[in-house]
Design an enzyme around this catalytic site. Structure first.
Site, PDB file in Angstrom:
ATOM      1  N   HIS A 182      12.876 -10.471 -28.323  1.00  0.00           N
ATOM      2  CA  HIS A 182      13.161 -10.856 -27.137  1.00  0.00           C
ATOM      3  C   HIS A 182      11.824 -11.802 -26.755  1.00  0.00           C
ATOM      4  CE1 HIS A 182      16.758  -9.528 -26.421  1.00  0.00           C
ATOM      5  NE2 HIS A 182      16.132  -7.928 -26.972  1.00  0.00           N
ATOM      6  N   SER A 306      -4.454 -35.343 -33.801  1.00  0.00           N
ATOM      7  CA  SER A 306      -4.226 -35.497 -33.424  1.00  0.00           C
ATOM      8  C   SER A 306      -5.151 -37.186 -32.807  1.00  0.00           C
ATOM      9  CB  SER A 306      -5.294 -35.129 -31.527  1.00  0.00           C
ATOM     10  OG  SER A 306      -4.567 -35.424 -30.554  1.00  0.00           O
TER      11      SER A 306
END
Length: 468
Positions: A182, A306
């Site tokens: 989780h 980038s």
């Protein structure tokens, strides 16, 4: 020059291709061209027609042509040579014929007849495509092409990738790692074990895929071999058809309409789709581990992460893989759902859909290539993994409460729950030691509990099931 200046499109190139498989991804997808291009489909069709004519001579032994299969069988030396050397010239001729017939299989038939006439075998040409319908050729040629593509391209690629993954699982089998269920810290595991989870899953599904026998339809216009029996009623045509497809490496469907029912082929597509789903799961997990800093990506000189942030080294290989697996599965799922459905004895919807088998496999290969590159650039950051373990001593609570249960200690789960479920408090090694010292258990048990750490509470490295 304006953005809408006309570009010369008279000759397709990788820069003018509409599909990225024929453009940007061509170096990876090109191996499938031998099986799913228009030229290759023509070649497989010619191959099936030639081998069928040979079977009529040598297996059915039809009186008018039985002699063609005897001795050195020059006709079949010729026709098999055409298949072996089939290329743009032969494919171009078939396309020229198709402009007149507006029927692709009839164009193949006329092409073979033309070759026979040009080489002195014209008197036998009417036994080309004898008693067949188009789908007897298509539903044999296409399974053959798919089978070859799977065995010669796809399966070697996926097995090579699984081999790389298995090597890393073995290499990192004893490296402890904080698990996350989780998204939250959980009982520690092993880096190698987490990779081996995918190795076992993939090997299981690859095994399922490998066991599927490729099927074909070969039964005349509506599946009853009507034309065969009306012409030569004394021949056992059903056995003939079974034998013919067996020699080609296919399993013949006995009850069909004009086309094969595609149920088994849909199983093949679904099997590949399941493998892709597993690899999407793997891609997302690796993306997550890279984000956590557990893996560092080796940089490639000259590469840019980038256009504005010079420091970026993005997990683009795993992202590219996830995207291409998704595209592949959209196509594979549509084919698996669509192909088994055909109106009455047939409609033409299967024909256009089948032309995209190579597209689904192509995006799968592109994704596999990206995954392989990504995995090849992964470097394990043990110091970051260890730091995460050191910051999460609460995860040994399971081990402590389990031993306390063994010792008959009252409500051990509740005691550890009370200790560890206070987010404002940091559970450190010292906190755990202090908790253990206050327990009403023997000193040997306390020492046993104190030896448990997030680094050694990692369970076993399981063994693979037999056969995998």
């Amino acid at each position: 020059m304006s953005a809408n200046t006309a570009v010369d499109l008279s000759q397709p190139t990788s820069l003018t291709a509409v599909s990225p498989l024929d453009g940007r991804y061509w170096p990876t997808a090109r191996s499938l061209s031998n099986y799913f291009s228009e030229l290759s489909l023509m070649k497989y069709r010619v191959h099936v027609e030639v081998e069928y004519l040979h079977a009529l001579c040598c297996d059915a032994r039809l009186p008018p042509i039985v002699s063609l299969g005897e001795g050195s069988a020059p006709l079949f030396v010729l026709l098999r040579s055409v298949v072996e050397n089939f290329g743009p010239q032969q494919a171009g001729r078939i396309k020229e014929i198709e402009k007149v017939t507006n029927h692709d299989i009839k164009a193949v038939e006329y092409f073979i007849k033309e070759v026979m006439e040009q080489n002195g075998f014209g008197q036998y040409k009417e036994f080309v495509h004898f008693a067949l319908t188009s789908q007897d050729i298509n539903n044999t040629a296409q399974p053959l092409a798919s089978k070859d593509a799977l065995n010669k391209v796809y399966l070697p690629e996926i097995q090579t990738f699984v081999g790389k993954l298995n090597a890393l699982a073995t290499q990192w089998a004893d490296v402890p790692m904080l698990a996350r269920t989780h998204g939250q810290p959980a009982t520690p595991t092993r880096v190698g074990k987490e990779l081996a989870v995918f190795v076992e899953r993939l090997n299981t599904q690859i095994s399922h895929l490998s066991q599927i026998k490729m099927e074909a339809k070969f039964g005349g216009a509506t599946g009853g071999l009507n034309a065969h029996y009306v012409a030569y009623p004394s021949i056992d045509w059903e056995t003939f058809a079974d034998t013919f497809l067996t020699k080609l490496g296919l399993v013949r469907q006995h009850f069909t309409t004009q086309i094969e029912h595609y149920d088994t082929f849909a199983a093949v597509l679904d099997a590949i789709k399941r493998i892709n789903v597993i690899l999407i799961d793997f891609s997302r997990d690796m993306w997550g581990y890279i984000s956590l800093g557990y893996f560092r990506q080796a940089t490639v000189k000259g590469e840019v992460g980038s256009s504005t942030m010079p420091h970026k080294v993005n997990p683009i290989d795993f992202e590219n893989a996830e995207g291409n697996f998704g595209v592949a599965n959209a196509i594979l799922e549509h084919m698996a759902l669509k192909l088994p459905i055909s109106r009455f004895q047939r409609d033409l919807t299967d024909s256009t859909v089948l032309r995209n088998v190579g597209v689904g496999l192509g995006h799968t290969l592109v994704a596999l290539g990206s995954l392989s590159r990504g995995v090849g650039k992964m470097n394990l950051d043990v110091s970051r993994i260890n730091a995460d373990l050191d910051q999460n001593w609460a995860v040994v609570a399971e081990a402590i409460q389990t031993i306390l249960r063994r010792e008959g200690y009252p409500e051990p789960y509740e005691a550890l729950k009370e200790l560890t479920r206070h987010p404002e408090e940091c559970i450190t090694q010292q906190v755990m030691v202090s908790f253990i010292d206050k327990l009403n258990v023997s000193e040997p048990v306390k020492e046993e509990l104190k030896r448990i750490t997030p680094h050694n509470y990692i369970g076993i490295m399981p063994t693979f099931r037999k056969g995998l």
